[in-house]
Design a protein around this motif. Structure first.
Motif, PDB file in Angstrom:
ATOM      1  N   VAL A 163      35.168  33.444   8.327  1.00 12.18           N
ATOM      2  CA  VAL A 163      35.792  34.566   9.106  1.00 12.18           C
ATOM      3  C   VAL A 163      34.955  34.930  10.455  1.00 12.18           C
ATOM      4  O   VAL A 163      35.614  34.713  11.586  1.00 12.18           O
ATOM      5  CB  VAL A 163      36.029  36.029   8.402  1.00 12.18           C
ATOM      6  CG1 VAL A 163      36.467  36.968   9.402  1.00 12.18           C
ATOM      7  CG2 VAL A 163      37.162  35.692   7.403  1.00 12.18           C
ATOM      8  N   ILE A 164      33.631  35.006  10.473  1.00  8.97           N
ATOM      9  CA  ILE A 164      32.724  35.343  11.434  1.00  8.97           C
ATOM     10  C   ILE A 164      32.635  34.116  12.510  1.00  8.97           C
ATOM     11  O   ILE A 164      32.764  34.004  13.573  1.00  8.97           O
ATOM     12  CB  ILE A 164      31.472  35.744  11.171  1.00  8.97           C
ATOM     13  CG1 ILE A 164      31.396  37.249  10.579  1.00  8.97           C
ATOM     14  CG2 ILE A 164      30.418  35.863  12.382  1.00  8.97           C
ATOM     15  CD1 ILE A 164      30.433  37.820   9.975  1.00  8.97           C
ATOM     16  N   ALA A 165      32.339  32.743  12.017  1.00  7.18           N
ATOM     17  CA  ALA A 165      32.312  31.612  12.800  1.00  7.18           C
ATOM     18  C   ALA A 165      33.611  31.070  13.194  1.00  7.18           C
ATOM     19  O   ALA A 165      33.466  30.639  14.212  1.00  7.18           O
ATOM     20  CB  ALA A 165      31.430  30.526  11.876  1.00  7.18           C
ATOM     21  N   ILE A 166      34.819  31.192  12.510  1.00 10.16           N
ATOM     22  CA  ILE A 166      35.964  30.334  12.870  1.00 10.16           C
ATOM     23  C   ILE A 166      36.943  31.367  13.275  1.00 10.16           C
ATOM     24  O   ILE A 166      37.722  31.564  14.287  1.00 10.16           O
ATOM     25  CB  ILE A 166      36.306  29.450  11.954  1.00 10.16           C
ATOM     26  CG1 ILE A 166      35.097  28.398  11.639  1.00 10.16           C
ATOM     27  CG2 ILE A 166      37.537  28.805  12.267  1.00 10.16           C
ATOM     28  CD1 ILE A 166      35.117  27.433  10.677  1.00 10.16           C
ATOM     29  N   GLU A 167      37.281  31.948  12.317  1.00 13.48           N
ATOM     30  CA  GLU A 167      38.956  32.953  12.426  1.00 13.48           C
ATOM     31  C   GLU A 167      38.758  33.909  13.250  1.00 13.48           C
ATOM     32  O   GLU A 167      39.409  33.939  14.167  1.00 13.48           O
ATOM     33  CB  GLU A 167      38.963  33.405  10.821  1.00 13.48           C
ATOM     34  CG  GLU A 167      39.115  32.455   9.838  1.00 13.48           C
ATOM     35  CD  GLU A 167      39.897  31.155   9.867  1.00 13.48           C
ATOM     36  OE1 GLU A 167      40.691  31.236  10.799  1.00 13.48           O
ATOM     37  OE2 GLU A 167      39.508  30.058   9.475  1.00 13.48           O
ATOM     38  N   ALA A 168      37.661  34.863  13.291  1.00 13.43           N
ATOM     39  CA  ALA A 168      37.679  35.980  14.162  1.00 13.43           C
ATOM     40  C   ALA A 168      37.634  35.615  15.664  1.00 13.43           C
ATOM     41  O   ALA A 168      38.327  36.214  16.482  1.00 13.43           O
ATOM     42  CB  ALA A 168      36.467  37.011  14.030  1.00 13.43           C
ATOM     43  N   PRO A 169      36.435  34.525  16.052  1.00 11.10           N
ATOM     44  CA  PRO A 169      36.520  34.008  17.349  1.00 11.10           C
ATOM     45  C   PRO A 169      37.894  33.441  18.004  1.00 11.10           C
ATOM     46  O   PRO A 169      38.217  33.648  19.303  1.00 11.10           O
ATOM     47  CB  PRO A 169      35.331  33.184  17.728  1.00 11.10           C
ATOM     48  CG  PRO A 169      34.746  33.540  16.331  1.00 11.10           C
ATOM     49  CD  PRO A 169      35.639  34.078  15.254  1.00 11.10           C
ATOM     50  N   VAL A 170      38.547  32.616  17.259  1.00 11.91           N
ATOM     51  CA  VAL A 170      39.663  31.714  17.697  1.00 11.91           C
ATOM     52  C   VAL A 170      40.965  32.959  17.889  1.00 11.91           C
ATOM     53  O   VAL A 170      41.414  32.838  18.883  1.00 11.91           O
ATOM     54  CB  VAL A 170      40.066  30.938  16.584  1.00 11.91           C
ATOM     55  CG1 VAL A 170      41.625  30.576  16.653  1.00 11.91           C
ATOM     56  CG2 VAL A 170      39.300  29.781  16.396  1.00 11.91           C
ATOM     57  N   THR A 171      40.985  33.957  17.037  1.00  8.49           N
ATOM     58  CA  THR A 171      42.119  34.901  17.134  1.00  8.49           C
ATOM     59  C   THR A 171      41.711  35.666  18.581  1.00  8.49           C
ATOM     60  O   THR A 171      42.645  35.942  19.486  1.00  8.49           O
ATOM     61  CB  THR A 171      42.283  35.802  16.028  1.00  8.49           C
ATOM     62  OG1 THR A 171      42.565  35.184  14.787  1.00  8.49           O
ATOM     63  CG2 THR A 171      43.257  37.040  16.220  1.00  8.49           C
ATOM     64  N   ALA A 172      40.389  36.105  18.731  1.00 10.28           N
ATOM     65  CA  ALA A 172      40.166  36.849  19.784  1.00 10.28           C
ATOM     66  C   ALA A 172      40.461  36.273  20.883  1.00 10.28           C
ATOM     67  O   ALA A 172      40.959  36.759  21.978  1.00 10.28           O
ATOM     68  CB  ALA A 172      38.733  37.523  19.610  1.00 10.28           C
ATOM     69  N   ALA A 173      39.897  34.977  21.116  1.00 10.81           N
ATOM     70  CA  ALA A 173      39.947  34.236  22.276  1.00 10.81           C
ATOM     71  C   ALA A 173      41.443  33.732  22.697  1.00 10.81           C
ATOM     72  O   ALA A 173      41.832  33.820  23.680  1.00 10.81           O
ATOM     73  CB  ALA A 173      39.392  32.837  22.192  1.00 10.81           C
ATOM     74  N   THR A 174      42.296  33.638  21.695  1.00 10.75           N
ATOM     75  CA  THR A 174      43.560  33.135  21.918  1.00 10.75           C
ATOM     76  C   THR A 174      44.409  34.390  22.398  1.00 10.75           C
ATOM     77  O   THR A 174      45.131  34.428  23.234  1.00 10.75           O
ATOM     78  CB  THR A 174      44.231  32.736  20.745  1.00 10.75           C
ATOM     79  OG1 THR A 174      43.482  31.543  20.281  1.00 10.75           O
ATOM     80  CG2 THR A 174      45.876  32.365  21.215  1.00 10.75           C
ATOM     81  N   LEU A 175      44.041  35.611  22.009  1.00 11.02           N
ATOM     82  CA  LEU A 175      44.728  36.905  22.295  1.00 11.02           C
ATOM     83  C   LEU A 175      44.380  37.391  23.657  1.00 11.02           C
ATOM     84  O   LEU A 175      45.217  37.966  24.363  1.00 11.02           O
ATOM     85  CB  LEU A 175      44.883  38.075  21.457  1.00 11.02           C
ATOM     86  CG  LEU A 175      45.506  37.713  20.080  1.00 11.02           C
ATOM     87  CD1 LEU A 175      45.179  38.569  18.962  1.00 11.02           C
ATOM     88  CD2 LEU A 175      47.075  38.002  20.534  1.00 11.02           C
ATOM     89  N   ASP A 176      42.994  37.046  24.016  1.00 11.16           N
ATOM     90  CA  ASP A 176      42.484  37.367  25.376  1.00 11.16           C
ATOM     91  C   ASP A 176      43.290  36.643  26.311  1.00 11.16           C
ATOM     92  O   ASP A 176      43.927  37.242  27.321  1.00 11.16           O
ATOM     93  CB  ASP A 176      41.073  37.084  25.429  1.00 11.16           C
ATOM     94  CG  ASP A 176      40.277  37.647  26.599  1.00 11.16           C
ATOM     95  OD1 ASP A 176      40.674  38.676  27.186  1.00 11.16           O
ATOM     96  OD2 ASP A 176      39.874  36.578  27.348  1.00 11.16           O
ATOM     97  N   ARG A 177      43.317  35.251  26.130  1.00 14.02           N
ATOM     98  CA  ARG A 177      44.210  34.494  27.006  1.00 14.02           C
ATOM     99  C   ARG A 177      45.799  34.900  27.121  1.00 14.02           C
ATOM    100  O   ARG A 177      46.253  35.010  28.106  1.00 14.02           O
ATOM    101  CB  ARG A 177      44.257  32.959  26.686  1.00 14.02           C
ATOM    102  CG  ARG A 177      43.091  32.309  26.942  1.00 14.02           C
ATOM    103  CD  ARG A 177      42.997  30.665  26.865  1.00 14.02           C
ATOM    104  NE  ARG A 177      43.662  30.361  25.655  1.00 14.02           N
ATOM    105  CZ  ARG A 177      43.042  30.288  24.312  1.00 14.02           C
ATOM    106  NH1 ARG A 177      41.654  30.600  24.501  1.00 14.02           N
ATOM    107  NH2 ARG A 177      43.459  29.801  23.363  1.00 14.02           N
ATOM    108  N   THR A 178      46.135  35.153  26.005  1.00 11.60           N
ATOM    109  CA  THR A 178      47.770  35.655  25.802  1.00 11.60           C
ATOM    110  C   THR A 178      47.927  36.876  26.635  1.00 11.60           C
ATOM    111  O   THR A 178      49.035  36.866  27.593  1.00 11.60           O
ATOM    112  CB  THR A 178      48.122  35.605  24.575  1.00 11.60           C
ATOM    113  OG1 THR A 178      48.185  34.103  24.013  1.00 11.60           O
ATOM    114  CG2 THR A 178      49.692  35.998  24.558  1.00 11.60           C
TER     115      THR A 178
END
Length: 186
Positions: A163-178
């Protein structure tokens, strides 16, 4: 996951609520992708109530990220409209899917319970940092802890790292862009 970061040409003056509705769809898709990646990584997340509990927690995290990205770009009234539309639409997506797949409860009850859960989590996440670069480590660690409580015992040992290495950063970065794209180009 492909996300919408721009409105169609000619469409202007979108309200915070309209952006919230659009972001809810992306948030739900990202939550589903989180569970899908975790299943592919070997976590024992079988279809059923546990799947939807994990999906709901991933959706809560996505909503937290979306709101934190939107807040600096919106006025007070628009913030409320954005958050309410985002929460209602996300709850509807989750509730319809769970009601269709499990058939144990009515969608209205599922949505109501999700909104109550989301409101509790807003208070908890409010204490954690989220800056221009995204969530801080404590924010992601809290999310990982919540997910750890929902996975099968055999997976507890490894889920925190996933979750810390993959899931959380991917979700946050995608939503930031969106969110940034939709709000800045409305």
């Amino acid at each position: 996951m492909r996300t919408r970061t721009r409105w169609h040409r000619g469409e202007r003056n979108r309200s915070g609520a309209q952006v919230g509705d659009a972001v809810a769809f992306t948030s739900f898709g990202l939550a589903r992708e989180t569970i899908s990646r975790m299943r592919k990584a070997g976590f024992g997340i079988a279809p059923g109530p546990r799947y939807f509990a994990l999906l709901g927690e991933a959706l809560v995290y996505a909503i937290q990220c979306a709101c934190r990205t939107a807040w600096p770009r919106l006025g007070e009234e628009e913030r409320q409209g954005f958050a309410e539309a985002l929460a209602r639409s996300a709850a509807r997506h989750l509730a319809e899917n769970e009601a269709d797949m499990l058939g144990e409860r009515a969608a209205a009850g599922i949505a109501h319970d999700f909104i109550a859960h989301l409101n509790r989590r807003f208070a908890e996440y409010a204490e954690l940092g989220y800056g221009a670069g995204g969530p801080d480590f404590a924010f992601m660690r809290y999310y990982a802890t919540l997910i750890t409580e929902l996975v099968p015992p055999a997976d507890v040992r490894w889920v925190h790292d996933q979750v810390i290495a993959i899931e959380a950063p991917v979700t946050a970065a995608t939503l930031d862009r969106t969110v940034a794209g939709l709000l800045d180009n409305r």
